[in-house]
Design a protein around this motif. Structure first.
Motif, PDB file in Angstrom:
ATOM      1  N   ARG A 136       0.809  -1.223   0.000  1.00  0.00           N
ATOM      2  CA  ARG A 136       0.000   0.000   0.000  1.00  0.00           C
ATOM      3  C   ARG A 136       0.843   1.274   0.000  1.00  0.00           C
ATOM      4  O   ARG A 136       0.508   2.246  -0.685  1.00  0.00           O
ATOM      5  N   GLU A 177      -7.367   0.160  -2.568  1.00  0.00           N
ATOM      6  CA  GLU A 177      -6.182   0.561  -1.812  1.00  0.00           C
ATOM      7  C   GLU A 177      -6.338   0.348  -0.308  1.00  0.00           C
ATOM      8  O   GLU A 177      -5.407   0.614   0.453  1.00  0.00           O
ATOM      9  N   SER A 191      -3.735  -3.177   3.022  1.00  0.00           N
ATOM     10  CA  SER A 191      -2.423  -2.673   3.463  1.00  0.00           C
ATOM     11  C   SER A 191      -1.335  -3.722   3.355  1.00  0.00           C
ATOM     12  O   SER A 191      -0.180  -3.407   3.060  1.00  0.00           O
TER      13      SER A 191
END
Length: 476
Positions: A157, A247, A250
């Motif tokens: 990420r 997104e 992570s």
């Protein structure tokens, strides 16, 4: 040729630095985490950039090598010099100030010796996130992390250490200081010196300060462990998570059952998430904006993946304590590996689509060398695997000394054959100098050497690290 530290030179340094800068016990600075080899050197710990510059100037004039020392957690020998003229080991540990925080800019400026966990806390104190995260964050220091372009679990990420840095302060090999602590996001005034220094492992200069990027803290954090049918299924699940969560993903870690078996063997106090340990599983971590429930998002992902035949079981964290417990399992695997004792460990990067083939071929190729246990785990989201080879039960790594070079060759040749990298996030140090020479494009090596010769013509900066120079590569 470089010269060794002499009593006269030590006397000169003691005239330049206060007594507090000298370490009576150098032992902690001359060993590495795996205990495979030892270093040498006079250890000094300046407290300011000016003091670092004075040491570097003295070493440049006397043509004495300097080995920068950060947290000492490196695994490729970049912080140790085994052979050659005795160098100065320059520790950044006393340079540990948070210099300035700019909340409105999402920027933090600090000394290079600040421990990563302290940067994370300083960011948290103002409601921000410094996303670089790895197992050694309680001891690793910012200068070393930038010098090796460290990765960790959140690269998927947020990117590597390189992506978290805006500007640097660096003492050059002649002792002059580059004042590059810019907080700008855009600055196209010539060559990108910041990115040249990041990942250079102290061979082009000594990082003494950094301007770091902070990020907003996600409103909702969540994690799940899911059993997958195979590495190919794990990759399909990664793609599915990207499509459903975007997104918000992570981290995406893959874990082979050998990791759980090692935890049971040497760490029975760790509670494992599955009643029946799967052959392969993944740890998915998400950070979501307000209004989205991590538990619901992960449940939806599991349902879709289960219907597609990608997952067979799963556990979704219902609170922060359970999420922390999942990560404790993942972060305990390297310690279990250390207790078992590897024959050969490999920090590699593979194109995502080639990972299933690599894992299958690796197992077959190593079987031709001998009988081993393989613990393959790591950051599947960015293609970085920790592919470690271990003794069979009842044997120790010392029993395999004759096989170690062949194991390493087999793994690295296979990595190269699928267009991978034999150093994903740990750097080259001294351990992988021969690998860099063997697997790199000759044009790349020529450019690396030209840069080194131009910026460090006397060859005093971390001699023997990354490039062969006057020091032989480490033999371990």
């Amino acid at each position: 040729m470089l010269n060794p530290v002499t009593p006269d030179f030590e006397k000169l340094l003691r005239g330049l630095l206060p007594a507090a800068a000298f370490k009576d016990d150098s032992t902690p600075y001359l060993s590495e985490p795996r205990g495979r080899w030892a270093g040498q050197g006079l250890v000094v710990a300046p407290v300011s950039t000016d003091e670092v510059a004075s040491v570097v100037r003295a070493c440049a004039e006397a043509r004495i090598g300097i080995v920068p020392y950060s947290g000492g957690t490196g695994l490729v020998g970049g912080q140790l010099q085994q052979k050659g003229p005795v160098p100065v080991v320059l520790s950044l540990e006393r340079m540990n100030r948070i210099r300035q925080v700019y909340p409105s800019e999402n920027v933090l400026v600090c000394d290079a010796g600040v421990i990563l966990a302290d940067v994370q806390k300083a960011a948290s104190d103002i409601g921000r996130l410094f996303p670089l995260s790895l197992a050694s964050e309680g001891s690793a220091r910012i200068g070393g992390l930038l010098s090796t372009n460290a990765g960790g679990v959140n690269v998927l990420r947020y990117g590597n250490a390189r992506a978290q840095c805006l500007g640097l302060e660096v003492v050059r090999p002649d002792g002059t200081i580059w004042h590059g602590l810019t907080r700008l996001r855009k600055d196209n005034t010539g060559y990108d010196l910041r990115n040249l220094m990041i990942g250079a492992e102290g061979t082009l200069g000594i990082i003494t300060g950094a301007a770091l990027k902070l990020a907003p803290c996600p409103a909702g954090l969540g994690a799940a462990m899911m059993a997958v049918a195979s590495p190919a299924a794990a990759l399909a699940l990664l793609a599915m998570a990207g499509e459903q969560i975007g997104e918000g993903v992570s981290a995406f870690e893959i874990i082979h059952r050998q990791g759980f078996d090692f935890l049971s063997e040497v760490g029975p106090e760790i509670k494992q998430p599955f009643d029946e340990v799967p052959e392969w599983s993944v740890l998915i971590d998400v950070g979501l904006p307000a209004g989205l429930s991590p538990e619901e998002v992960l449940e939806a992902l599991f349902a879709t993946a289960f219907e597609a035949g990608l997952v067979t079981d799963g556990v979704i964290a219902q609170n922060h304590a359970q999420r922390d417990a999942f990560w404790h399992i993942r972060e305990s695997i390297p310690e279990a590996n250390r207790r078992i004792g590897s024959v050969s460990s490999h920090d590699i990067s593979i194109p995502l689509s080639a990972i299933p083939t690599f894992i299958d071929r690796g197992k077959q190729a190593l079987a031709e060398v001998g009988a081993f246990r393989i613990n393959c785990f790591g950051h599947l989201g960015d293609g970085n695997l920790h592919y470690n080879v271990f003794p069979m039960p009842g044997k120790a790594r010392a029993d395999y000394e004759a096989e170690r070079p062949e194991v390493k060759r087999v793994v690295h040749d296979l990595v190269h054959s699928v267009d991978g990298s034999v150093s994903a996030e740990h750097g080259i140090g001294r351990l992988k100098v021969k690998d860099l020479e063997k697997y790199s494009d000759p044009a790349k090596l020529a450019m690396l050497r030209a840069i080194k010769d131009a910026l460090d013509p006397k060859g005093i900066m971390n001699p023997g690290a990354v490039l062969r120079g006057q020091m032989p590569p480490a033999e371990v």
